[in-house]
Write an enzyme that holds these catalytic residues in place. Structure first.
Site, PDB file in Angstrom:
ATOM      1  N   GLY A  31       0.701  -1.168   0.114  1.00 46.47           N
ATOM      2  CA  GLY A  31      -0.138  -0.149  -0.026  1.00 46.47           C
ATOM      3  C   GLY A  31       0.713   1.319  -0.029  1.00 46.47           C
ATOM      4  O   GLY A  31       1.873   1.193  -0.452  1.00 46.47           O
ATOM      5  N   ALA A  32       0.144   2.336   0.356  1.00 47.40           N
ATOM      6  CA  ALA A  32       0.736   3.700   0.079  1.00 47.40           C
ATOM      7  C   ALA A  32       1.035   3.884  -1.290  1.00 47.40           C
ATOM      8  O   ALA A  32       2.386   4.038  -1.686  1.00 47.40           O
ATOM      9  CB  ALA A  32       1.999   4.068   1.153  1.00 47.40           C
ATOM     10  N   LEU A  33       0.270   3.528  -2.076  1.00 45.74           N
ATOM     11  CA  LEU A  33       0.743   3.373  -3.583  1.00 45.74           C
ATOM     12  C   LEU A  33       1.262   4.609  -4.394  1.00 45.74           C
ATOM     13  O   LEU A  33       0.548   5.675  -4.108  1.00 45.74           O
ATOM     14  CB  LEU A  33      -0.660   3.014  -4.334  1.00 45.74           C
ATOM     15  CG  LEU A  33      -1.211   1.589  -3.651  1.00 45.74           C
ATOM     16  CD1 LEU A  33      -2.622   1.363  -4.523  1.00 45.74           C
ATOM     17  CD2 LEU A  33      -0.330   0.497  -3.805  1.00 45.74           C
ATOM     18  N   GLY A  36       4.999   3.812  -9.089  1.00 48.78           N
ATOM     19  CA  GLY A  36       5.807   2.343  -9.335  1.00 48.78           C
ATOM     20  C   GLY A  36       4.754   1.301  -9.201  1.00 48.78           C
ATOM     21  O   GLY A  36       4.817   0.682 -10.037  1.00 48.78           O
ATOM     22  N   HIS A  37       3.892   1.378  -8.194  1.00 51.64           N
ATOM     23  CA  HIS A  37       2.775   0.421  -8.130  1.00 51.64           C
ATOM     24  C   HIS A  37       1.998   0.262  -9.018  1.00 51.64           C
ATOM     25  O   HIS A  37       1.695  -0.655  -9.647  1.00 51.64           O
ATOM     26  CB  HIS A  37       2.151   0.438  -6.684  1.00 51.64           C
ATOM     27  CG  HIS A  37       2.857   0.318  -5.532  1.00 51.64           C
ATOM     28  ND1 HIS A  37       3.042   1.634  -4.724  1.00 51.64           N
ATOM     29  CD2 HIS A  37       3.566  -0.431  -4.855  1.00 51.64           C
ATOM     30  CE1 HIS A  37       3.849   1.349  -3.486  1.00 51.64           C
ATOM     31  NE2 HIS A  37       4.050  -0.224  -3.549  1.00 51.64           N
ATOM     32  N   GLY A 147       8.363  -5.392  -9.026  1.00 53.87           N
ATOM     33  CA  GLY A 147       9.357  -4.531  -9.348  1.00 53.87           C
ATOM     34  C   GLY A 147      10.739  -5.052  -9.259  1.00 53.87           C
ATOM     35  O   GLY A 147      11.252  -5.503  -8.403  1.00 53.87           O
ATOM     36  N   SER A 186       7.330   3.976  -1.109  1.00 55.27           N
ATOM     37  CA  SER A 186       6.295   4.384  -0.243  1.00 55.27           C
ATOM     38  C   SER A 186       7.142   5.217   0.841  1.00 55.27           C
ATOM     39  O   SER A 186       6.647   5.960   1.448  1.00 55.27           O
ATOM     40  CB  SER A 186       5.518   3.181   0.490  1.00 55.27           C
ATOM     41  OG  SER A 186       4.842   2.701  -0.531  1.00 55.27           O
TER      42      SER A 186
HETATM   43  P1  AMP Z   1       5.809  -2.805  -1.811  1.00 55.24           P
HETATM   44  O1  AMP Z   1       4.385  -2.202  -1.576  1.00 55.24           O
HETATM   45  O2  AMP Z   1       6.984  -1.610  -1.377  1.00 55.24           O
HETATM   46  O3  AMP Z   1       5.948  -4.162  -1.034  1.00 55.24           O
HETATM   47  O4  AMP Z   1       6.097  -2.870  -3.459  1.00 55.24           O
HETATM   48  C1  AMP Z   1       5.058  -3.690  -3.887  1.00 55.24           C
HETATM   49  C2  AMP Z   1       5.743  -3.980  -5.361  1.00 55.24           C
HETATM   50  O5  AMP Z   1       5.883  -2.633  -6.115  1.00 55.24           O
HETATM   51  C3  AMP Z   1       7.168  -4.933  -5.230  1.00 55.24           C
HETATM   52  O6  AMP Z   1       7.152  -5.648  -6.493  1.00 55.24           O
HETATM   53  C4  AMP Z   1       7.909  -3.664  -5.646  1.00 55.24           C
HETATM   54  O7  AMP Z   1       9.354  -4.025  -6.185  1.00 55.24           O
HETATM   55  C5  AMP Z   1       7.096  -2.677  -6.679  1.00 55.24           C
HETATM   56  N1  AMP Z   1       7.621  -1.306  -6.775  1.00 55.24           N
HETATM   57  C6  AMP Z   1       8.019  -0.468  -5.446  1.00 55.24           C
HETATM   58  N2  AMP Z   1       8.457   0.605  -5.788  1.00 55.24           N
HETATM   59  C7  AMP Z   1       8.601   0.404  -7.244  1.00 55.24           C
HETATM   60  C8  AMP Z   1       9.390   1.167  -8.364  1.00 55.24           C
HETATM   61  N3  AMP Z   1       9.812   2.761  -7.815  1.00 55.24           N
HETATM   62  N4  AMP Z   1       9.383   1.030  -9.668  1.00 55.24           N
HETATM   63  C9  AMP Z   1       8.629  -0.398  -9.768  1.00 55.24           C
HETATM   64  N5  AMP Z   1       8.221  -1.132  -9.035  1.00 55.24           N
HETATM   65  C10 AMP Z   1       8.137  -0.660  -7.716  1.00 55.24           C
END
Ligand code: AMP
Length: 280
Positions: A31-33, A36-37, A147, A186
């Site tokens: 979350g805290a989208l 990138g998400h 990501g 996030s």
């Molecule tokens: P998180 O919410 O941080 O667990 O991230 C969820 C997904 O989004 C994971 O697969 C991350 O690698 C991807 N992600 C987070 N930040 C980015 C970004 N800046 N660019 C691309 N993917 C991202």
């Protein structure tokens, strides 16, 4: 948009989508989208019929309790963003919906967890493996999107999916950056103004490493990067490694024919920032 909170409701939703012969794309998040998400979500919307995103701040992957406590949580804003971009389903489970006493407690991670994030954050990748395994059991996606931002995590997920025989294609998605190069995260919103101003030096240094690929000594280049970042106010390098993408092991010399990636973790006060670039 379908919004589900319970494991059983999510499984019923998935059964219903399957009964319509539709393919399912899945994007697990905490979350805290940010954009990138949303880029992961867009790949899924393009490549599958029905996209489900999960929002779950997974306690088991936080080795630092204050990091877990301070992690940004913005469910209402997230749901609005997801409606706007045309996401089909959102799964927002409580802790007990995922960890209900059943399922594996420990995972073979093929030693990919012995370096970098795994070394700095004991237990982190076991927690990641556990939640991804359980989410895959519930959502049973055809494709799941991760990501490169969390490159070691991505390689570990590919490994466990193969090992545990989950029938899902793991789709590797590029890092989305702010206009000044800082990798979106996030955690960026937790940075002070000064820390935020200084943080783009991380990506600038990674780009220099790319320019030097296959030239000069690796240890010298590493030293230049670490010194430059450590001289920047409020930034401190936690690790900087140039790894073989297959093994996640630090390399001591440039090796032709191998995919190598420069990976870094930097502390800005209490906030950890990670980034990486493919260098050859
Ligand atoms: P998180 O919410 O941080 O667990 O991230 C969820 C997904 O989004 C994971 O697969 C991350 O690698 C991807 N992600 C987070 N930040 C980015 C970004 N800046 N660019 C691309 N993917 C991202």
């Amino acid at each position: 948009m379908d919004l589900v909170y319970k494991r059983n409701d999510c499984m019923n939703l998935v059964d219903f989508i399957r009964s319509r012969n539709e393919t399912i794309g899945f994007v697990p998040t905490m979350g805290a989208l940010h954009d990138g998400h949303l880029s992961l979500l867009n790949y899924s919307l393009q490549q599958t019929d029905y996209t489900i995103i999960s929002i779950f701040v997974n306690r088991t992957q936080f080795n630092d309790p204050s990091d877990f406590k301070n992690y940004p949580r913005e469910i209402d804003a997230d749901v609005l963003k997801l409606k706007e971009v045309g996401c089909h389903g959102v799964f927002i489970p409580e802790h007990h919906e995922i960890y209900n006493g059943t399922g594996r407690k420990s995972y073979d991670l093929g030693n990919l967890d012995k370096t970098m994030e795994g070394k700095q954050r004991p237990g982190h990748f076991q927690g990641v493996a556990m939640v991804v395994d359980r989410l895959f059991d519930i959502v049973k996606p055809d494709k799941a999107y991760f990501g490169e931002k969390d490159f070691q995590q991505l390689q570990i997920i590919k490994y466990i999916v193969k090992n545990l025989n989950h029938q899902v294609d793991i789709i590797q998605c590029p890092i989305i950056r702010e206009h000044d190069g800082l990798a979106m995260s996030s955690r960026n919103q937790l940075l002070s103004q000064k820390q935020r101003e200084n943080a783009p030096i991380i990506y600038k240094c990674l780009q220099h490493v790319k320019e030097y690929a296959n030239k000069g000594s690796l240890s010298e280049i590493k030293k230049v990067v670490v010194d430059e970042i450590n001289q920047t106010t409020e930034l401190q390098v936690e690790y900087f490694e140039i790894v073989d993408e297959e093994t996640m092991q630090d390399t001591k010399k440039w090796e032709k024919g191998k995919n190598m990636r420069a990976c870094i973790a930097v502390k800005a006060g209490n906030i950890r920032l990670i980034d990486n670039v493919r260098i050859s």
